[in-house]
Scaffold this active site. Structure first.
Site, mmCIF file in Angstrom:
data_model
loop_
_atom_site.group_PDB
_atom_site.id
_atom_site.type_symbol
_atom_site.label_atom_id
_atom_site.label_comp_id
_atom_site.label_asym_id
_atom_site.label_seq_id
_atom_site.Cartn_x
_atom_site.Cartn_y
_atom_site.Cartn_z
ATOM 1 N NE ARG A 22 17.426 -10.398 21.316
ATOM 2 C CZ ARG A 22 16.661 -10.779 22.328
ATOM 3 N NH1 ARG A 22 15.571 -11.504 22.094
ATOM 4 N NH2 ARG A 22 16.979 -10.447 23.560
ATOM 5 N NE ARG A 73 9.626 -11.562 -3.944
ATOM 6 C CZ ARG A 73 8.832 -11.741 -2.890
ATOM 7 N NH1 ARG A 73 8.644 -12.961 -2.426
ATOM 8 N NH2 ARG A 73 8.214 -10.725 -2.326
ATOM 9 C CB ILE A 128 3.206 -8.875 5.334
ATOM 10 C CG1 ILE A 128 3.257 -8.828 3.805
ATOM 11 C CG2 ILE A 128 4.428 -8.226 5.952
ATOM 12 C CD1 ILE A 128 3.034 -7.418 3.238
ATOM 13 C CG ASP A 129 1.725 -12.171 1.387
ATOM 14 O OD1 ASP A 129 1.625 -10.942 1.508
ATOM 15 O OD2 ASP A 129 2.428 -12.713 0.509
ATOM 16 N NE ARG A 164 -12.057 13.977 -3.119
ATOM 17 C CZ ARG A 164 -11.027 14.796 -3.025
ATOM 18 N NH1 ARG A 164 -10.103 14.590 -2.111
ATOM 19 N NH2 ARG A 164 -10.912 15.807 -3.849
ATOM 20 C CG MET A 171 1.667 -5.465 -0.673
ATOM 21 S SD MET A 171 3.350 -5.563 -0.022
ATOM 22 C CE MET A 171 4.221 -4.596 -1.239
ATOM 23 C CG HIS A 254 7.341 -2.449 -1.120
ATOM 24 N ND1 HIS A 254 6.866 -2.229 -2.385
ATOM 25 C CD2 HIS A 254 7.837 -3.714 -1.108
ATOM 26 C CE1 HIS A 254 7.074 -3.303 -3.130
ATOM 27 N NE2 HIS A 254 7.663 -4.224 -2.377
#
Ligand code: F6P
Length: 265
Positions: A22, A73, A128-129, A164, A171, A254
């Protein structure tokens, strides 16, 4: 003189890609430059699959996750002949320059393409990495980070109730930025990241320290690209030598890449 540009979103989608499209379209419009969007990243360039982008087309996409231009990709783009087809498609559409919104691989692809054909390409870091050289923040990182922290906060509730130890796999491909930042922001006891070799003994030492402080549950954030192995393997190997905790594994997957972008993104 640039009169017409093309835009693609490429690689793994990230929250904020729509906002970036945009922005480009609106800035181009302000400067009397035409915009053409190609669907599915480089693959759409090769297949000449395009849409004209005007102000009305990018109306109301600002807060939407994903990318309305879709992403892919493209393994075809690794081949010089296919890149030549993409170049010819840009020429036949009278496009003077290309804007690539994407991550590490996509921006590298854009660089190669620009050198192949002496064609102007601008890369907008979006992944995001947050693993793109030369930039502090890529679009999508902040939203994914907040998604992870939100999930970790929820998991902590149940971890505490049952005493626990949770291994949460996040990711990041080969980059530990998401795991490291999420670990710090959520108070995890340990983050296993690709940039630092991991030994089980270090984790055991850390867990023992926690126990001395009467910690009854813990969260370990595991970056998917770490050198030891997936979260399930780490949990299994740990329990075979150290069974003081009941362990559980959650792969966030994801869900990290979805949702509306944060204001920052
Ligand atoms: O590059 C973004 C990313 O989400 C990585 O963190 C992850 O390794 C990869 O993409 C997953 O790719 P795909 O969605 O194609 O499975």
């Amino acid at each position: 003189m640039i009169k017409k540009i093309a835009i693609i979103t490429s690689g793994g989608d990230s929250q904020g890609m729509n906002a970036a499209i945009r922005s480009v379209v609106r800035t181009a419009d302000y400067n009397n430059i035409e915009c053409l969007g190609f669907y599915r990243g480089y693959q759409g360039l090769i297949e000449n699959d395009s849409v004209e982008l005007g102000l009305r087309v990018v109306n109301k996409i600002l807060g939407d996750g994903g990318t309305f231009l879709k992403s892919a990709r493209s393994s075809d783009f690794f081949e010089k002949e296919k890149r030549e087809i993409a170049f010819n498609n840009l020429k036949s559409n009278v496009v003077d320059a290309l804007v690539v919104i994407g991550g590490n691989g996509s921006i590298t692809g854009g660089h190669i393409f620009s050198e192949d054909f002496n064609f102007p390409v601008i890369g907008i870091p979006a992944s995001i990495d947050n693993d793109i050289w030369g930039t502090d923040n890529s679009i999508g990182f902040d939203t994914a980070l907040n998604n992870i922290v939100d999930s970790l906060d929820k998991i902590r509730d149940t971890a505490r109730s049952h005493n626990r130890l949770f291994f949460i796999e996040v990711m990041g491909r080969d980059c530990g930025n998401l795991a490291l930042h999420a670990g710090i922001a959520s108070g995890a006891c340990y983050a296993i990241i690709p940039e630092k070799p991991f030994e089980l003994v270090d984790l055991i030492k850390r867990l023992e320290e926690g126990k001395k402080l009467r910690k009854t549950s813990s969260i370990v954030v595991v970056s998917e690209g770490n050198t030891y192995g997936p979260a399930y393997k780490i949990a299994e190997d740990l329990t075979s030598v150290y069974d003081d905790y009941e362990t559980k594994v959650t792969i966030l997957g994801h869900i990290q890449r979805g949702g509306s972008p944060t204001a920052f993104d």
